[in-house]
Write a protein that holds these residues in place. Sequence first.
Motif, mmCIF file in Angstrom:
data_model
loop_
_atom_site.group_PDB
_atom_site.id
_atom_site.type_symbol
_atom_site.label_atom_id
_atom_site.label_comp_id
_atom_site.label_asym_id
_atom_site.label_seq_id
_atom_site.Cartn_x
_atom_site.Cartn_y
_atom_site.Cartn_z
ATOM 1 N N ARG A 90 0.849 -1.198 0.000
ATOM 2 C CA ARG A 90 0.000 0.000 0.000
ATOM 3 C C ARG A 90 0.878 1.239 0.000
ATOM 4 O O ARG A 90 1.848 1.336 0.758
ATOM 5 C CB ARG A 90 -0.913 -0.011 1.224
ATOM 6 C CG ARG A 90 -1.855 1.189 1.314
ATOM 7 C CD ARG A 90 -2.821 1.010 2.481
ATOM 8 N NE ARG A 90 -2.104 0.817 3.721
ATOM 9 C CZ ARG A 90 -1.662 1.808 4.490
ATOM 10 N NH1 ARG A 90 -1.860 3.071 4.126
ATOM 11 N NH2 ARG A 90 -1.023 1.563 5.610
ATOM 12 N N VAL A 91 0.556 2.195 -0.850
ATOM 13 C CA VAL A 91 1.340 3.423 -0.972
ATOM 14 C C VAL A 91 1.101 4.297 0.262
ATOM 15 O O VAL A 91 -0.040 4.595 0.618
ATOM 16 C CB VAL A 91 0.962 4.185 -2.253
ATOM 17 C CG1 VAL A 91 1.774 5.472 -2.374
ATOM 18 C CG2 VAL A 91 1.177 3.314 -3.485
ATOM 19 N N THR A 92 2.197 4.704 0.905
ATOM 20 C CA THR A 92 2.094 5.577 2.076
ATOM 21 C C THR A 92 2.623 6.983 1.812
ATOM 22 O O THR A 92 2.390 7.881 2.615
ATOM 23 C CB THR A 92 2.876 4.966 3.250
ATOM 24 O OG1 THR A 92 4.243 4.766 2.866
ATOM 25 C CG2 THR A 92 2.259 3.636 3.657
ATOM 26 N N GLY A 93 3.320 7.177 0.710
ATOM 27 C CA GLY A 93 3.831 8.510 0.401
ATOM 28 C C GLY A 93 4.197 8.637 -1.063
ATOM 29 O O GLY A 93 4.758 7.706 -1.643
ATOM 30 N N ALA A 109 8.493 7.418 -3.993
ATOM 31 C CA ALA A 109 7.326 6.993 -3.205
ATOM 32 C C ALA A 109 7.767 5.963 -2.174
ATOM 33 O O ALA A 109 8.859 5.387 -2.251
ATOM 34 C CB ALA A 109 6.251 6.409 -4.124
ATOM 35 N N THR A 110 6.898 5.752 -1.178
ATOM 36 C CA THR A 110 7.150 4.729 -0.153
ATOM 37 C C THR A 110 5.909 3.865 -0.004
ATOM 38 O O THR A 110 4.780 4.312 -0.232
ATOM 39 C CB THR A 110 7.492 5.375 1.195
ATOM 40 O OG1 THR A 110 6.434 6.269 1.576
ATOM 41 C CG2 THR A 110 8.797 6.148 1.125
ATOM 42 N N LEU A 111 6.149 2.608 0.384
ATOM 43 C CA LEU A 111 5.071 1.662 0.648
ATOM 44 C C LEU A 111 5.026 1.347 2.140
ATOM 45 O O LEU A 111 5.973 1.625 2.885
ATOM 46 C CB LEU A 111 5.279 0.371 -0.155
ATOM 47 C CG LEU A 111 5.447 0.499 -1.667
ATOM 48 C CD1 LEU A 111 5.585 -0.881 -2.285
ATOM 49 C CD2 LEU A 111 4.276 1.255 -2.284
ATOM 50 N N ASP A 112 3.947 0.747 2.569
ATOM 51 C CA ASP A 112 3.799 0.336 3.959
ATOM 52 C C ASP A 112 4.845 -0.738 4.274
ATOM 53 O O ASP A 112 4.820 -1.830 3.696
ATOM 54 C CB ASP A 112 2.382 -0.203 4.175
ATOM 55 C CG ASP A 112 2.135 -0.585 5.626
ATOM 56 O OD1 ASP A 112 2.999 -0.272 6.467
ATOM 57 O OD2 ASP A 112 1.096 -1.200 5.910
ATOM 58 N N ASP A 113 5.760 -0.431 5.202
ATOM 59 C CA ASP A 113 6.856 -1.348 5.527
ATOM 60 C C ASP A 113 6.751 -1.927 6.930
ATOM 61 O O ASP A 113 7.740 -2.446 7.466
ATOM 62 C CB ASP A 113 8.199 -0.645 5.370
ATOM 63 C CG ASP A 113 8.318 0.595 6.258
ATOM 64 O OD1 ASP A 113 7.333 0.914 6.961
ATOM 65 O OD2 ASP A 113 9.388 1.238 6.250
#
Length: 412
Positions: A90-93, A109-113
């Motif tokens: 899921r994209v978080t940023g 971009a960042t994903l839920d880690d």
Amino acid sequence: MPAADLASLKIHDAARSRGGSGKFWGFFAAGLGVLLLVAGVVFGLKNRAPVVETATARPAGEPGQQVALNASGYVTPRRRATVAAKITGRVTGVFFDEGNHATEGQLLATLDDSDAKRALETAIADRDSAKAAIQDYEVQLRYAEIQLHRSEQLQAASVQSQDQLDSARTNADSLRAKISLAKQQVAAAEARIREAQQAVDNCVIRAPFSGIIVSKDAQVGEMVSPISAGGGFTRTGIATIVDMNSNEVEVDVNEAYIARVQPQQKVTSTLDAYPDWQIPSHVRTVIPTADRQKATVKVRISFDKLDPRILPDMGVKVAFISEEEKPKKDATKDSGPKPVAIIPKSAVRGEGSNTYVYLLRDSKLERRSVRLGNDRGSDVEVLAGVNSGDTLVTRGPANLQDGQTVRTGEKE
């Protein structure tokens, strides 16, 4: 008495004549209205401005250049990448927008880690536990070695039995094996840490090379995946990056004329957006395969000098310049009139010496006689009558007239 009353009930002749006349005039007025309505519709349709399609006359190029072939294509970057995640998440940023310039390695971009970080913490804990076990075994081994040394001395003095010596030696060997096993467990834990760290790093999407971001394909909260999953609810890309320094032209050349195209051949490119701008170019490569359905061969053309106005997917027309003999300077005969513009053949009307075109100026047609030169595939040279940049009618009704008002449709 009743008979006299019935006899008095009658319609006079004057009344009869007035009623018939009223009906006649009513029908006449209705018919006249219908005729006027039909006449108005016919008049409106007749005087409605027809729709025409137009094209712009292009420059003919330098007088010494001979055009071997014309073709149309599009600007295509050699380096274009749709940046996607290696994992599903899921994209978080999202830290970019369309039109931004991205440098290589820039955070996009960042994903839920959260899950990946929990796995990393577990792997680190396993490694630390294995290291602590090694320390414990090493302490026990030192004591076991002391006991073994003492047992060997006592055995030599015949004070202790052989069984006690074997037991001390076995205990020391067992601790050494446990230490070796614990070290292997530490190595395995280190490998799991690297794997977990990679999973955490996969939650960060970075630019693979420097370029312009032309598409933003995901938003915060959406699911992304490297493969198509979940129907239309899962994105397969984050952004599209284009290296503007790799822009080139890609055209399809009819295989019947591909012999006229050679690598490094000079080409003049004209963007549809800038019809008066001739861009020096050259053939980079001819793709060695043909399309059997379209009977064409793909040719890639590089610009001699890039310009910020050249954008991906722009329409472009190219003219392949042939390397033909130039006339000698001491020639007694003139080489003849030079073309002043290039126009589509569809804009030319008439036959023989009575050829003309329709110019479009302020939505009105202007008939202009032209003198034509050599054919250039779907185009033709104009020796006189048209200047570069003139707008010409390429398609429209057959009964167009000089001075007629028209409306423009799509450009070719």
